[in-house]
Motif scaffolding. Sequence first.
Motif, PDB file in Angstrom:
ATOM      1  N   MET A 145      16.315  24.136  16.124  1.00 53.75           N
ATOM      2  CA  MET A 145      15.988  22.925  16.878  1.00 53.75           C
ATOM      3  C   MET A 145      16.505  21.677  16.156  1.00 53.75           C
ATOM      4  O   MET A 145      16.903  20.693  16.798  1.00 53.75           O
ATOM      5  N   PHE A 168      14.633  19.067  25.008  1.00 52.99           N
ATOM      6  CA  PHE A 168      14.049  19.705  23.830  1.00 52.99           C
ATOM      7  C   PHE A 168      13.117  20.844  24.229  1.00 52.99           C
ATOM      8  O   PHE A 168      13.201  21.952  23.690  1.00 52.99           O
ATOM      9  N   TYR A 172      13.509  24.824  23.416  1.00 53.11           N
ATOM     10  CA  TYR A 172      12.479  25.444  22.570  1.00 53.11           C
ATOM     11  C   TYR A 172      11.844  26.640  23.278  1.00 53.11           C
ATOM     12  O   TYR A 172      11.627  27.692  22.662  1.00 53.11           O
TER      13      TYR A 172
END
Length: 218
Positions: A145, A168, A172
């Motif tokens: 990440m 994001f 994830y």
Amino acid sequence: MPLPDTMFCAQQIHIPPELPDILKQFTKAAIRTQPADVLQWSAGYFSALSRGDPLPVKDRIEMPVATQKTDTGLTQGLLKVLHKQCSHQQYVDLADLEQKWKNLCLPIEKFRAIVDLDPCEDKMEWMKFLALGCSTLGGSINTAMKHICEILTADPEGGPARVPFETFSCVYRYLSKLEGTVPPAEMESYLATLKETVDKRKNGMIALSDFFITKRKV
């Protein structure tokens, strides 16, 4: 009889006015990118230049430079180059992506290993390939990440590396499900905690500092 050698004088030789600048920019690009195979990379460089496509050029030299003699050669900088070349489309043609990969002098075995992590036929969602590429650089999902944020951010190098929270969270979730080590409920709880931080900022962006601070708390 063989023809005599043709003699030229300086006045007869025409040098295109744009040639010096093209060669200068090419040389700078080669120095920054440090390709393992200059000829292979050069073919990709001038092919992209002739089409007006993003060039296979790193933003800066990565130190130490990885080589195929010691590892796969894949780096965050090279993934960022691919992102510049591919991010304009949601799905990428695997044959075209494979050629771009070769132009960066990366081993084809590594490319196929990445694709095999989430098999598909002719096309693959670009963000999934990028996420898988980041995950193969080594380390945990946290490291992957970090690479993602630093590749996607519009912030200058050394800045907060902010990215949209939606992007994001999608990446994830994708990597977490593939890894299978984080229970879904725990993953969603973690993302909800992160979103609270993002909502307070009211810009929809998450920074690396938010990510790692929250990781220490959960």
